[in-house]
Design a protein around this motif. Structure first.
Motif, short mmCIF file in Angstrom:
data_model
loop_
_atom_site.label_atom_id
_atom_site.label_comp_id
_atom_site.label_asym_id
_atom_site.label_seq_id
_atom_site.Cartn_x
_atom_site.Cartn_y
_atom_site.Cartn_z
N LYS A 34 0.82 -1.21 0.00
CA LYS A 34 0.00 0.00 0.00
C LYS A 34 0.85 1.25 0.00
CE LYS A 34 -3.93 -2.14 2.36
NZ LYS A 34 -4.80 -2.10 3.56
N ASP A 35 2.08 1.13 0.56
CA ASP A 35 2.94 2.30 0.67
C ASP A 35 3.61 2.65 -0.65
OD1 ASP A 35 3.96 1.00 3.86
OD2 ASP A 35 2.31 2.37 3.38
N GLU A 36 3.99 1.63 -1.41
CA GLU A 36 4.71 1.88 -2.67
C GLU A 36 4.19 0.95 -3.75
OE1 GLU A 36 9.20 1.15 -4.16
OE2 GLU A 36 9.00 2.55 -2.49
N PRO A 37 3.71 1.50 -4.88
CA PRO A 37 3.21 0.65 -5.96
C PRO A 37 4.35 -0.13 -6.60
CG PRO A 37 3.35 2.93 -6.67
CD PRO A 37 3.66 2.93 -5.20
N LYS A 38 3.96 -1.13 -7.41
CA LYS A 38 4.98 -1.97 -8.04
C LYS A 38 5.82 -1.16 -9.02
CE LYS A 38 5.59 -6.06 -10.94
NZ LYS A 38 4.92 -7.16 -11.67
N TRP A 39 5.17 -0.27 -9.80
CA TRP A 39 5.87 0.50 -10.83
C TRP A 39 5.84 1.98 -10.49
CZ3 TRP A 39 8.50 -1.81 -14.74
CH2 TRP A 39 8.21 -3.15 -15.01
N LEU A 40 6.96 2.62 -10.75
CA LEU A 40 7.09 4.07 -10.54
C LEU A 40 7.71 4.72 -11.76
CD1 LEU A 40 8.59 4.14 -6.91
CD2 LEU A 40 6.27 4.85 -7.54
N GLU A 41 7.38 5.99 -11.98
CA GLU A 41 8.08 6.79 -12.99
C GLU A 41 8.86 7.87 -12.26
OE1 GLU A 41 7.26 9.38 -17.04
OE2 GLU A 41 5.88 9.57 -15.36
N VAL A 42 10.16 7.89 -12.48
CA VAL A 42 11.03 8.93 -11.94
C VAL A 42 11.38 9.85 -13.10
CG1 VAL A 42 13.21 9.42 -10.79
CG2 VAL A 42 11.93 7.36 -10.19
N HIS A 43 10.91 11.07 -13.03
CA HIS A 43 11.04 12.00 -14.15
C HIS A 43 12.00 13.14 -13.78
CE1 HIS A 43 9.38 13.22 -18.07
NE2 HIS A 43 9.64 14.43 -17.66
N THR A 44 13.03 13.33 -14.60
CA THR A 44 13.96 14.45 -14.42
C THR A 44 13.81 15.41 -15.60
OG1 THR A 44 15.76 13.32 -15.58
CG2 THR A 44 15.58 12.96 -13.20
N ALA A 45 14.69 16.37 -15.68
CA ALA A 45 14.57 17.38 -16.75
C ALA A 45 14.73 16.77 -18.14
CB ALA A 45 15.62 18.47 -16.54
N HIS A 46 15.48 15.66 -18.26
CA HIS A 46 15.81 15.13 -19.59
C HIS A 46 15.51 13.65 -19.76
CE1 HIS A 46 18.59 18.59 -18.81
NE2 HIS A 46 18.04 18.98 -19.93
N PHE A 47 15.14 12.93 -18.71
CA PHE A 47 14.90 11.50 -18.81
C PHE A 47 13.65 11.11 -18.02
CE2 PHE A 47 19.48 12.11 -19.26
CZ PHE A 47 19.76 11.38 -20.41
N THR A 51 10.34 2.09 -13.54
CA THR A 51 11.04 0.99 -12.91
C THR A 51 10.14 0.26 -11.93
OG1 THR A 51 13.01 0.38 -11.63
CG2 THR A 51 11.95 2.46 -11.05
N ASP A 52 10.45 -1.01 -11.71
CA ASP A 52 9.77 -1.81 -10.69
C ASP A 52 10.71 -2.12 -9.53
OD1 ASP A 52 11.49 -3.49 -12.04
OD2 ASP A 52 10.09 -5.18 -12.17
N ALA A 53 11.82 -1.37 -9.44
CA ALA A 53 12.83 -1.62 -8.42
C ALA A 53 12.78 -0.62 -7.27
CB ALA A 53 14.22 -1.61 -9.05
N GLY A 54 11.75 0.21 -7.23
CA GLY A 54 11.62 1.16 -6.13
C GLY A 54 12.18 2.53 -6.45
N GLU A 55 11.80 3.48 -5.62
CA GLU A 55 12.16 4.88 -5.88
C GLU A 55 13.66 5.12 -5.79
OE1 GLU A 55 11.33 9.31 -3.95
OE2 GLU A 55 9.85 7.71 -3.65
N PRO A 337 3.32 7.22 -9.42
CA PRO A 337 3.00 5.79 -9.56
C PRO A 337 2.55 5.47 -10.98
CG PRO A 337 1.21 6.94 -8.45
CD PRO A 337 2.32 7.95 -8.62
N VAL A 338 2.82 4.26 -11.42
CA VAL A 338 2.42 3.78 -12.75
C VAL A 338 1.62 2.50 -12.54
CG1 VAL A 338 3.21 2.95 -14.99
CG2 VAL A 338 4.45 4.79 -13.85
#
Length: 681
Positions: A34-47, A51-55, A337-338
Motif C-alpha cells: 500500500k505504501d509503494e506501488p509496483k511500478w514508478l516513474e522517476v522524471h527528471t529534466a531530460h529523462f 522501474t519496478d525496483a523502487g524509488e 506511480p504507474v
C-alpha cells in the motif's frame, strides 16, 4: 576423507540457508504494497525512468543518466545540449524479465538501446552492476547527432568509444579501454576458465606496429551509427579512439571544428586541412598520437590484468578524471506511480520495435486494449506500430480510441500528425486535415519545444497549405535541432523550390548530393536536374513512366530510407534508380530502355550465419565465397570484392577460411546469392 565430508556438509547447510533467505526475500511484502506501488516513474529534466525496483533505484538511474549527459556536454565544450527525440528508460529489477524483453543478441548485456524517430527507449537490467554504462556508446552518438555538425566516422566513433569507458562513483573516470574484457571467468564450480573467443581489445589493436595512415583514417567512410556498425574490435575503432583521446587530452577540440569546416564547407583536401587546422602534417600527427598512446601506462596494466586468472581483478584507475557535476540532492525529480497495466503497455511498445518480439508484443498490447480496464497506452502503442508498418486505417482507429480515453495526451497529437505525414508520403497524395494537423503540431511543440520531427512535419504541412515563409521558419528550426538529419535538409530544399528560391534550393541539393547517404544523394541529383526546367517552364521534365507532378514538394528521403513524397514527385528509391541510370550516359537526351537487372541485384535482402569454407578470387575483382550454414553449403558471389561492405575487418580477404560470418545477400538461385555485406567475427 571425514574432514572433506564435514566440509561438504557445512557447504550444503550454507547453501540451504542462502536458498531459504532468497526464497523468503522473493515473497511479496504485503505490508509495503500500500505504501509503494509496483511500478514508478522517476522524471527528471531530460529523462523518464519507469522501474519496478523502487524509488531509490529509479533515482539512482536517473542521476547517472543526467550526470552522463552533463559530462558529455563538458567534453563537447557545450553548456547546453539539445535532446530533440525524447528518451524513455525502462529499468527492470528482474534478470528473467529483462531476458524476455531484450533482443537475443543483447540478452546477456546489462542494457540495450532502441532508436526511433518518435522516441528512444533504453532498457536496463538492474540485476547487473552499473547497467547504465552499457548505453554510453549509443548515447554519445545520440548527443553528437543533435549537438555537433556533420563529422567524419573517425571522430564520431572515437568520441563514442572514449565516452563508452565512463565510470561514475566519487568522481568521473574516462579514457580506459571500453572494449577490454577479462579472458578468465569463474564457472559454476568456482573454477577459473579461460575464454579463447574474447576479441582483441582496442589497446591490443592500437599496439600493432602498423597503423592506418592518418589521411586514410580521416578519409574512411563509415555507415550512419546504429545502422550497420558491426563489431567495435577493429583497427578503425582503436585508432579513432586513440586519436580522439589525444585531441581531448591536448584541448584540441576547437581545432577539430576548424578542420571539419575546412573539409566539409570549404572542400579542402584532408591533408591540407590537417596541416592548416592542427599545425601538423599527417605523419607528425600520427607520431604524436603514438607517443601519447605509449604514455598511457594504465592501459597496458589493465590489459595485463585482464589476461590473469584472478576472480577479483585489481581496480585500475582510468587516465582522465573529472569532478562529479552534481549529486543526488541537486537533481530535480518528480516521482509518480504507474499502473501495472500501463507499465505492461510501455514494455509492449518497446518490444513491438524489436523485430523478433513484434508479433508477441502486438498480441500483448491487443489483449491489454481489450481488457475492461481503460488503457490508453496500449491503444497508442498499437497505433504507433501501425504507422511504422504503414497500416494507416488501423492506426487511425486505435488513435481514436486512445483519444476517447485521454484527449489531452500530447503523444496522441504527435501520432495523429505522423500518421497523416507518413500516409501522404506512402500514397503520394496531399496531407489530409491540414488545419487540424498544424494545430496538433503547434501543441506538440508547446509541450516539447525541442521535438525536431514535429517542426519538420509542421514545415511540410505549411508549405502544402501555401505558407512558404512560415514553412521555412519551421523547417529551419527542425534543422537547428537536428543538424545531421538528411530528410529535414531535403525538405528545406523542397520548400525553397515551392517558393521559387532557386539558388537556395540548388545549394541545399548540391550539399546533399555530395553527402554519404546514397539514396538521398541520388534523389538530390534528380532535384538538381529538374530545377532548370522548373524555373523556366514551371513544370518538371517528363520521364518515361512518370506522370506530371505539381511544382513544389518532391520526394523525401527519410533519414536514409526510401519514403515517397508528401506531394508528387518520384519516391527516393525510384529517383535514385533514375539518377543511377542517368549517370551512365549524361550526354544522351533520349535514353534507350535500361536493360533488365541481373538476377541477384534486386529482390529482398536475406540474412545468413555460417562459416567460410573457402574464398575464390581467381576472376578478380569478382569473388566466390563458400559458406557452410548448418548442413547446407552456399555459394556467395561478389561482383567486386574490393568495394564490398565488410564489417569486423578493414576489407575483404581472399585468404579467409574457417571464419565465422554473418552475410546479407540477395538470392540468385537455390543455395546461391549475391553478397550485399559480410560481417566477420
Amino acid at each position: 576423507m571425514r574432514q572433506r565430508y564435514s566440509i561438504a556438509i557445512v557447504k550444503i547447510e550454507f547453501l540451504a540457508q542462502i536458498f531459504i533467505l532468497a526464497f523468503l526475500s522473493a515473497l511479496p511484502v504485503f505490508g509495503s504494497s500500500k505504501d509503494e506501488p509496483k511500478w514508478l516513474e522517476v522524471h527528471t529534466a531530460h529523462f523518464s525512468v519507469v522501474t519496478d525496483a523502487g524509488e531509490k533505484r529509479g533515482r539512482e538511474i536517473a542521476l547517472r543518466l543526467e550526470q552522463m549527459r552533463t559530462v558529455f556536454g563538458q567534453l563537447l565544450l557545450r553548456d547546453k545540449l539539445k535532446m530533440p527525440v525524447p528518451i524513455s528508460v525502462i529499468a527492470l529489477k528482474s534478470d528473467k524479465q529483462y531476458g524476455l524483453v531484450a533482443p537475443a543478441k543483447q540478452s546477456f548485456a546489462p542494457g540495450f538501446y532502441v532508436p526511433g524517430a518518435d522516441r528512444i527507449y533504453v532498457v536496463l537490467n538492474l540485476f547487473a552492476a552499473d547497467p547504465w554504462r552499457s548505453v554510453a556508446h549509443p548515447l554519445a552518438h545520440y548527443l553528437l547527432n543533435f549537438n555537433y555538425p556533420p563529422a567524419a566516422g573517425w571522430f564520431d566513433e572515437g568520441l563514442a568509444e572514449y565516452f563508452g569507458s565512463i565510470q561514475i562513483y566519487r568522481q568521473v573516470e574516462l579514457g580506459g579501454d571500453p572494449e577490454l574484457a577479462p579472458e578468465w571467468h569463474e564457472d559454476i564450480f568456482d573454477e577459473m576458465r579461460r575464454d579463447p573467443n574474447v576479441p582483441q581489445s582496442l589497446t591490443q589493436l592500437a599496439s600493432s606496429p602498423v597503423w592506418l595512415s592518418m589521411v586514410d583514417l580521416f578519409n574512411m567512410k563509415h555507415d550512419v551509427p546504429g545502422t550497420r556498425e558491426g563489431t567495435h574490435n577493429t583497427l578503425f575503432y582503436a585508432q579513432s579512439w586513440m586519436v580522439v583521446h589525444y585531441l581531448l587530452n591536448k584541448n584540441k577540440l576547437p581545432e577539430v571544428g576548424k578542420y571539419f569546416d575546412l573539409v566539409h564547407n570549404q572542400k579542402m583536401p584532408v591533408e591540407k586541412a590537417m596541416i592548416q587546422a592542427f599545425d601538423m602534417s599527417p605523419a607528425q600527427m600520427e607520431e604524436a598520437v603514438k607517443v601519447y598512446f605509449k604514455s598511457l601506462s594504465g592501459l597496458g596494466i589493465a590489459l595485463d590484468q585482464a589476461k590473469k586468472p584472478v576472480a577479483d581483478p585489481v581496480e585500475i584507475q582510468q587516465p582522465d578524471h573529472l569532478p562529479l557535476p552534481f549529486g543526488i540532492d541537486e537533481l530535480g525529480v518528480a516521482v509518480n506511480p504507474v499502473k501495472d497495466e500501463e507499465a505492461r503497455a510501455i514494455i509492449g511498445d518497446v518490444m513491438a520495435r524489436i523485430p523478433e518480439h513484434r508479433e508477441q508484443a502486438l498480441r500483448d498490447l491487443q489483449q491489454l486494449a481489450a481488457d475492461p480496464k481503460e488503457n490508453e497506452l496500449a491503444h497508442r502503442g498499437i497505433a504507433s506500430d501501425g504507422i511504422r508498418q504503414k497500416k494507416f486505417d488501423a492506426a487511425a482507429e486505435e488513435l481514436d480510441k486512445a483519444t476517447e480515453l485521454n484527449p489531452r495526451d500530447p503523444w496522441i497529437w504527435y501520432y495523429r500528425s505522423a500518421m497523416k505525414y507518413q500516409k501522404a508520403q506512402a500514397t503520394r497524395h496531399e496531407m489530409q486535415g491540414l488545419a487540424n494537423m498544424m494545430q496538433d503540431l503547434r501543441a506538440v511543440t508547446d509541450w516539447y519545444p525541442e521535438m525536431a520531427d514535429a517542426y519538420n512535419m509542421l514545415g511540410m504541412a505549411r508549405v502544402e497549405g501555401g505558407g512558404i515563409n512560415s514553412a521555412l521558419e519551421a523547417q529551419r528550426q527542425a534543422i537547428a535541432l537536428a543538424p545531421r538529419n538528411v530528410e529535414y535538409l531535403f525538405n528545406l530544399g523542397q520548400i525553397y523550390v515551392a517558393g521559387k528560391k532557386w539558388e537556395q534550393a540548388r545549394e541545399i541539393f548540391t550539399r546533399i548530393k555530395g553527402g554519404s547517404d546514397r539514396t538521398a544523394a541520388a534523389a538530390a541529383k534528380k532535384q538538381l536536374d529538374d530545377i532548370d526546367t522548373l524555373q523556366k517552364y514551371g513544370v518538371r521534365p517528363q520521364r518515361a513512366g512518370e506522370s506530371e507532378v505539381p511544382t513544389g514538394a518532391a520526394s523525401t528521403p527519410a533519414a536514409g530510407t526510401a519514403n515517397p513524397s508528401a506531394k508528387g514527385g518520384a519516391a527516393p528509391a525510384k529517383a535514385a534508380k533514375q539518377a543511377e541510370n542517368e549517370d551512365e550516359d549524361d550526354e544522351t537526351e533520349v535514353r534507350a530502355k535500361p536493360p533488365a537487372p541481373k538476377q541477384g541485384t534486386t529482390g529482398p535482402v536475406q540474412f545468413l550465419k555460417g562459416k567460410i569454407v573457402s574464398s575464390d578470387c581467381s576472376r578478380s575483382p569478382e569473388a566466390t565465397v563458400t559458406v557452410l550454414s548448418g548442413m547446407t553449403t552456399y555459394k556467395m558471389h561478389a561482383s567486386d570484392y574490393k568495394s564490398l561492405l565488410v564489417i569486423g575487418e578493414n576489407g575483404f580477404s581472399c585468404e579467409w577460411t574457417n571464419r565465422l560470418v554473418s552475410v546479407n545477400y540477395r538470392a540468385m538461385g537455390k543455395d546461391e546469392g549475391e553478397l550485399v555485406s559480410i560481417e566477420v567475427r
